[in-house]
Design a protein around this motif. Sequence first.
Motif, short mmCIF file in Angstrom:
data_model
loop_
_atom_site.label_atom_id
_atom_site.label_comp_id
_atom_site.label_asym_id
_atom_site.label_seq_id
_atom_site.Cartn_x
_atom_site.Cartn_y
_atom_site.Cartn_z
N ILE A 116 0.83 -1.20 0.00
CA ILE A 116 0.00 0.00 0.00
C ILE A 116 0.87 1.25 0.00
CG2 ILE A 116 -1.64 1.35 1.36
CD1 ILE A 116 -2.91 -1.28 2.24
N SER A 117 1.97 1.23 0.76
CA SER A 117 2.87 2.37 0.80
C SER A 117 3.45 2.67 -0.57
CB SER A 117 4.01 2.10 1.79
OG SER A 117 4.95 3.15 1.77
N ILE A 118 3.92 1.64 -1.26
CA ILE A 118 4.47 1.82 -2.60
C ILE A 118 3.38 2.27 -3.56
CG2 ILE A 118 5.47 0.61 -4.59
CD1 ILE A 118 6.97 -1.16 -2.59
N SER A 119 2.19 1.70 -3.42
CA SER A 119 1.09 2.02 -4.31
C SER A 119 0.67 3.48 -4.19
CB SER A 119 -0.12 1.13 -4.00
OG SER A 119 0.23 -0.23 -4.11
N LEU A 120 0.57 3.96 -2.96
CA LEU A 120 0.14 5.33 -2.74
C LEU A 120 1.17 6.32 -3.27
CD1 LEU A 120 -1.40 5.07 0.84
CD2 LEU A 120 -2.63 5.40 -1.31
N SER A 121 2.45 6.03 -3.03
CA SER A 121 3.48 6.94 -3.49
C SER A 121 3.57 6.95 -5.00
CB SER A 121 4.84 6.56 -2.88
OG SER A 121 5.24 5.28 -3.31
N SER A 122 3.38 5.78 -5.64
CA SER A 122 3.47 5.72 -7.10
C SER A 122 2.24 6.33 -7.74
CB SER A 122 3.63 4.27 -7.57
OG SER A 122 2.50 3.50 -7.24
N GLY A 123 1.11 6.34 -7.02
CA GLY A 123 -0.10 6.89 -7.59
C GLY A 123 -0.22 8.39 -7.43
N SER A 124 0.72 9.00 -6.70
CA SER A 124 0.62 10.42 -6.43
C SER A 124 1.09 11.27 -7.59
CB SER A 124 1.45 10.77 -5.19
OG SER A 124 2.82 10.46 -5.41
N ASN A 125 1.82 10.69 -8.54
CA ASN A 125 2.30 11.42 -9.70
C ASN A 125 1.69 10.86 -10.96
OD1 ASN A 125 4.16 13.03 -8.17
ND2 ASN A 125 5.48 11.22 -8.03
N ILE A 126 1.57 11.69 -11.98
CA ILE A 126 1.06 11.22 -13.26
C ILE A 126 2.11 10.34 -13.92
CG2 ILE A 126 0.39 11.93 -15.58
CD1 ILE A 126 -0.87 14.40 -14.39
N VAL A 127 1.70 9.15 -14.31
CA VAL A 127 2.61 8.21 -14.96
C VAL A 127 2.46 8.34 -16.46
CG1 VAL A 127 3.21 5.79 -15.22
CG2 VAL A 127 2.40 6.64 -13.01
N ALA A 128 3.58 8.47 -17.16
CA ALA A 128 3.53 8.60 -18.61
C ALA A 128 4.56 7.68 -19.25
CB ALA A 128 3.78 10.06 -19.02
N TYR A 129 4.44 6.39 -18.97
CA TYR A 129 5.38 5.43 -19.54
C TYR A 129 5.05 5.19 -21.01
CZ TYR A 129 6.54 4.44 -14.67
OH TYR A 129 6.92 4.54 -13.36
N LYS A 130 6.08 5.27 -21.84
CA LYS A 130 5.92 5.05 -23.28
C LYS A 130 6.51 3.72 -23.74
CE LYS A 130 6.06 10.02 -24.23
NZ LYS A 130 6.79 11.11 -24.95
N LEU A 131 7.36 3.13 -22.89
CA LEU A 131 8.00 1.86 -23.22
C LEU A 131 8.01 0.97 -21.99
CD1 LEU A 131 9.77 0.01 -25.06
CD2 LEU A 131 11.76 1.25 -24.16
N LEU A 132 7.49 -0.25 -22.13
CA LEU A 132 7.56 -1.24 -21.07
C LEU A 132 8.57 -2.31 -21.46
CD1 LEU A 132 3.82 -1.76 -20.01
CD2 LEU A 132 5.44 0.03 -19.36
N ILE A 133 9.51 -2.58 -20.56
CA ILE A 133 10.58 -3.55 -20.83
C ILE A 133 10.31 -4.79 -19.97
CG2 ILE A 133 13.05 -3.95 -20.90
CD1 ILE A 133 13.41 -0.89 -20.78
N PHE A 134 9.87 -5.86 -20.61
CA PHE A 134 9.46 -7.06 -19.88
C PHE A 134 10.60 -8.07 -19.76
CE2 PHE A 134 5.36 -5.50 -21.42
CZ PHE A 134 4.53 -5.71 -20.32
N ASP A 135 10.66 -8.70 -18.60
CA ASP A 135 11.36 -9.96 -18.44
C ASP A 135 10.44 -11.04 -19.03
OD1 ASP A 135 13.12 -12.01 -17.18
OD2 ASP A 135 11.38 -12.30 -15.88
N PHE A 136 10.98 -12.22 -19.32
CA PHE A 136 10.16 -13.27 -19.92
C PHE A 136 9.80 -14.37 -18.93
CE2 PHE A 136 9.82 -17.27 -22.45
CZ PHE A 136 8.63 -16.95 -23.10
N ASP A 137 10.79 -15.17 -18.53
CA ASP A 137 10.52 -16.30 -17.63
C ASP A 137 10.11 -15.80 -16.25
OD1 ASP A 137 11.33 -18.74 -19.23
OD2 ASP A 137 13.14 -17.53 -19.42
N GLY A 138 8.92 -16.21 -15.81
CA GLY A 138 8.42 -15.80 -14.51
C GLY A 138 7.61 -14.53 -14.53
N THR A 139 7.66 -13.81 -15.65
CA THR A 139 6.89 -12.57 -15.79
C THR A 139 5.80 -12.73 -16.84
OG1 THR A 139 8.82 -11.25 -15.16
CG2 THR A 139 7.04 -10.10 -16.30
N LEU A 140 6.18 -13.18 -18.03
CA LEU A 140 5.21 -13.48 -19.08
C LEU A 140 4.95 -14.98 -19.20
CD1 LEU A 140 6.41 -11.05 -21.92
CD2 LEU A 140 4.66 -10.65 -20.17
#
Length: 243
Positions: A15-39
């Motif tokens: 919740i602490s991480i979530s609240l702090s990350s939600g306090s700013n506008i996020v404008a990610y244009k590129l997502l860099i994924f790991d494969f094994d264990g993530t996708l």
Amino acid sequence: MQSCSGNLHLLSKIISISLSSGSNIVAYKLLIFDFDGTLANSFPWVVAILDELAEKFNAIPVDHSKLDELKSYPPRKIMKMHNISIWKLPAILKFTRSRMKTNGESIRCFEGVDAMLQKLKDNDIRMALVTTNTCETVRRVLGDDLYNLFHHFEDKVSLFGKPAALKRIIRKSGLERSEMLAIGDEIRDVEAAKKVNIPFGAVSWGFSNLEVMASHSPEHIFTEMGQIVDLVLSPSFKFDQAV
């Protein structure tokens, strides 16, 4: 099994991480994924060949009853526990990649991956993949349609080579580091992102224990696949709604 107090501590951390990350506008244009264990849910396949790997590379066999315990440890500690020196890693990875390429038909994507990737593509979010695996295996597991959604690939990355791979993605992307988000499931994934100074999102469904991942202060924690889309497409989204 975690104690009640341990679970409450983890919930508080999320919740602490979530609240702090939600306090700013996020404008990610590129997502860099790991494969094994993530996708891809490749952990059961890896578990099935652990004894073979131990015998072939003269390592101490993994106690299968303690697999959950290993999920709390960084990779170097796991290596030391099982007599795996760093010079053995290239051969181990080469063998594992080869076996997965010829005998990895049981590996599947996690539920929701296809919809998540397609939704990101439909909304003009660029995607990259950084993996110790091979592009051939990634293509087979994802299928051609999902594989072709990615703009950049870094495959056959060494176990501790992700920082260098991320730097190559950064250069090729032409974006600011604040405009990209690395997403992974292991301690070495979050450490790599921190080393190159890009935001990181930890997923709860992969290898490393979520409480341990949270202790590394990722910018975001995803407990459901759909939250990745929610974050990128809805800047005001707060994760405490889904915890």
